[in-house]
Structures are given as C-alpha cells and as structure tokens.
Motif scaffolding. Sequence first.
Motif, mmCIF file in Angstrom:
data_model
loop_
_atom_site.group_PDB
_atom_site.id
_atom_site.type_symbol
_atom_site.label_atom_id
_atom_site.label_comp_id
_atom_site.label_asym_id
_atom_site.label_seq_id
_atom_site.Cartn_x
_atom_site.Cartn_y
_atom_site.Cartn_z
ATOM 1 N N ASP A 216 -145.531 62.716 3.929
ATOM 2 C CA ASP A 216 -146.054 62.035 2.741
ATOM 3 C C ASP A 216 -144.928 61.527 1.839
ATOM 4 O O ASP A 216 -145.061 60.465 1.209
ATOM 5 C CB ASP A 216 -146.970 62.970 1.952
ATOM 6 C CG ASP A 216 -148.302 63.210 2.649
ATOM 7 O OD1 ASP A 216 -148.680 62.379 3.508
ATOM 8 O OD2 ASP A 216 -148.968 64.222 2.347
ATOM 9 N N TRP A 219 -143.902 58.406 3.414
ATOM 10 C CA TRP A 219 -144.973 57.426 3.301
ATOM 11 C C TRP A 219 -144.982 56.770 1.922
ATOM 12 O O TRP A 219 -145.182 55.563 1.788
ATOM 13 C CB TRP A 219 -146.318 58.102 3.583
ATOM 14 C CG TRP A 219 -147.472 57.166 3.663
ATOM 15 C CD1 TRP A 219 -148.417 56.932 2.709
ATOM 16 C CD2 TRP A 219 -147.803 56.301 4.764
ATOM 17 N NE1 TRP A 219 -149.320 55.999 3.141
ATOM 18 C CE2 TRP A 219 -148.965 55.597 4.403
ATOM 19 C CE3 TRP A 219 -147.225 56.086 6.015
ATOM 20 C CZ2 TRP A 219 -149.561 54.668 5.255
ATOM 21 C CZ3 TRP A 219 -147.820 55.157 6.854
ATOM 22 C CH2 TRP A 219 -148.973 54.467 6.476
ATOM 23 N N GLU A 220 -144.735 57.547 0.881
ATOM 24 C CA GLU A 220 -144.764 57.039 -0.487
ATOM 25 C C GLU A 220 -143.416 56.488 -0.946
ATOM 26 O O GLU A 220 -143.310 55.920 -2.028
ATOM 27 C CB GLU A 220 -145.190 58.154 -1.450
ATOM 28 C CG GLU A 220 -146.572 58.726 -1.165
ATOM 29 C CD GLU A 220 -147.680 57.686 -1.271
ATOM 30 O OE1 GLU A 220 -147.482 56.683 -2.003
ATOM 31 O OE2 GLU A 220 -148.730 57.859 -0.627
#
Length: 505
Positions: A216, A219-220
Amino acid sequence: MHRTPLMTRAIRLSRRLTGPLLGLCLAFAPAAEAGMAFIDSQIAAHPGKSGVYVLERGEEALLARAWLADHAQESIAVQYFIWSTDNIGILASEALLRAAERGVRVRVIVDDLLIDAPDASLLALARHPNIEIRIYNPQHSVGTPFHKRVLNVVTDFRGVNQRMHDKTFIVDGKIAITGGRNMADEYFDYDQDYNFRDRDALVLGRVVADMEASFDRFWESELAAGVEELYDGYGLLQKHVDVGDEEVRRIHDGLHAYAQSPENFGPEVRAALQSMPQAFPRLAEQVTWGSVEFISDIPGKNDSRFRLGGGGLTSEALANLVQSATRSIVIQSPYLVLSEEAKTLLREAIARGVRVRISTNSLASTDNLAAFGGYRRQRRELLRMGLEIFEYRPDPEVQRELMARSASADAAPPIFAIHAKTLVVDSATVYIGTFNLDPRSENLNTEVGVIAHDDRLARSVEVAIETDMQPSNSWNAAANPDRHVSFVKRARARFWQLMPIKPLL
C-alpha cells in the motif's frame, strides 16, 4: 483467435521450444471457497503466528501462484520488477484477468525499467473495472518517448537508476509469496536456453499484513503512476495511446484463448494443473509456523538525492543479522560486489570466529557480465579475507533434480544460473527475498524479504545451498573457474572489471 502483438512475440518464442509450454492459467473451475476455507483453518490453528514454506523448484513456485490466483476471493496485490511478454508473462496476466472477471480486485505495480508489454495490451488490462495497474518510477519505458528517456538520464541520473526490485504476490490479505522470481519463463524453469536456480517463500498468517502495508505504501507513493495517465499526454515529451472498447474486447478474448489452447502446454503440465486442488493443501500442511518478519524499503529507498549511496531499511536489517552471527553465515546471491561497508561487516564476523560461505555465479553461468566484472575485480581480496566462495557451474548436477522437465533427449540442457537471494545465520535464522549482495540492492533498488527464526527451516535451506556448493554443482573460486570459458568471454569480463561503475552494480 485474434493475435495481439504481445501474443505474437510469445508464439514466436514458443515455436523454438521443444519441451512443454506453460499452462499456468488453464481454467478448471476452482472451488475458491473451499480453497480459502482451508487456508483460514490453517491460520486459525496458529493464532498470532506466521507460516513459511520454501519454494525451491520453479514448477512448484509456479503452481502455487496459479492456485492462489484461481482461489482468490476478494483481492490480489502483485508487485514485480520484471514482467515479460513470454508465456509466463502472458498467462499470468490472463490469470489476473480471470480473477477480475469473477469480481476480485486486482492491483499490479511493475517497475518501469524492464517491463515488456505493448502499450495497447497494458491499457486494455487496465481498462477492466476490477484491474488497476501502476508503473513505478516511469522514466524509461511506459509512456516515455526515446528523447524523453535521454533527457531523464541527463537531468536525473540517480532517479533513473532507482528501481523497485520488490516481488510480492498477496491474496486476500492472508497468504502471499515473495522471493527472487520475476514473471518470466526463465524464473520457473520454462526457458530452453537459460534458467535460474531461484527461491521463494510462501507465507501466511500475521506477517502478510506487513506485506500488504508495504504494498500500500508503494501503491500510494507519488513514484507510482497509473497506466492510463502515462498515455494520455500530448506533445514532444509525452505519449498518447488509446484503445477502444472493441480492441479491449479482442485483447481480453485473445488472452483467454491463448491460455486455454491445448497447443500451448504439454500433457504433463495439464496433469500438474489438474492435480493442484490436491497438491496445494498437501504443500500448505508442510508450512513451518513461528516468528517471521517482513522487511522492506520505503518508496524511493532513502533520502539521498544527488549521490548513489544512502543505504536503506533492508540493508540495515540484513547488516544486523550478519552482526548477530556467532558461528556461521551462508549466503546465496547471483551477484557478489561488496561495498566497503559490507566488507567490514564480513571481516568483523570472520574475526570473531564466524565461518562465511558464499554461493554465487561463475563467469560461465552469469547473466550479467558487468556485475561479474565488479566481482572479479575484488575476488582475490575477498578470498584473502577468509571468505569461502563457490561459483555455480552452468551445468550443475542438481539441475536434474530441480528441473523435472527437460527440453528433449537429444537437445543440450539449458544453462542454469543462480538467482536466489538468501542468508542463513547460525543455522537458525534465514532470510529469503530480493536483496542481491551488491551496491545497487544496498543503496538504489527497493528490496523486500522475509526473515524466519526457526532452526529446522533455516537448516533445510542451508542444506540446499550447501548442495549447490558441492563440486558437482560449483567450482571453488580459489581454483580459477574462469578457465572454463572462452578467451573472448574472459576479455569481455575484464573490460567490465576495469569500468568505474561499482555504485551501479
């Protein structure tokens, strides 16, 4: 069947193969609920613990990924450094597409440097409502015209060289795979010319949450850009590509047809796929449960902006492991280019009585002459330090055991080379991941891996590496293994040996 450019390239390759082609994504109507119920029962039986199973063989690692893709119920999060347009790459893409079509949320992050896929195919997959694809640090390939690539190298040399080397495959937030294998034929023993001796870890339970948190973060990250936005530009320094609904449908249908075509896999692969519902639970029952850590770098690796050093979280964690050794250190790495910091760590270990053995590639087996040149430049120094170094033969005896399939009786076997990245300390703690023993992994590339604290598991991996070190599989580095290759290849290695590029190796 409509052939996309992506499939045409793979078919061209497949016609050279005499052995079976990969049937990774053959649909066989899996009972996903029953499969994940089994995983849930395993996790519930070991509360607060993490499980590890080491995937030594390419075929086993492949079937594990296929089983997981077909049994995912909610989500698949995938992170890779290389995703090729050979049979593995195409059929893995089709597996994710099938998962998305049954409602699974699929997220994919691929590094920009070595991704090998036509623009339209990437966009067509990203157009599926349940699939999102992001490209890490897109300065070289996806959506980048040639002249923009040159400009990027000139204006941001460090940034262009800072890559995401992570490999993770996470299903439903509860079971995952990490290790050395990329999505390409040669990492799963399906190439007829050159294959890698690699190693993955299948993990489940508590540690998977840490893996998903790392995914994550990437991803961000501002370094991860969506495929669609990389192709929607106009002007000299941008690229504009679009695909219509009909082309998207043709590409999706073509992927499915390719994966289901009997000509694209042999009978033994069909049998292996059909046995997966029984084979995977048997594999999972051999999981070792206990204390497992997941280590990973942050996107961008470190806060260095103008130099090629800086270290990282994985470098620090592995250095701590080396410093904890009291008896033995066993390392397997395809590349062996030690920084001054790494040399100091190993000198200190040897000084306190620790035996250090390293398994790496020979000039005859290596896939990277530049990296081998960097190793060759310091090989004598490393041997004088007291390191025991074993260089892998291109035709090791253990290849017959690790590769169940062969090309054909009258065909020359493919070259076999080390790609596993493993560290075993005191026969009690083992790291399996993506970290190569070189400055690039130490300072530039983001890396991941798992550290398992279990004597039996660590010793089993150590035994596998010791097998690779045996005379039938490796040459002693002190005995001049370079003599086994041609003068021309030795000269090419010497050229790279003289190049002042150590921080990039």
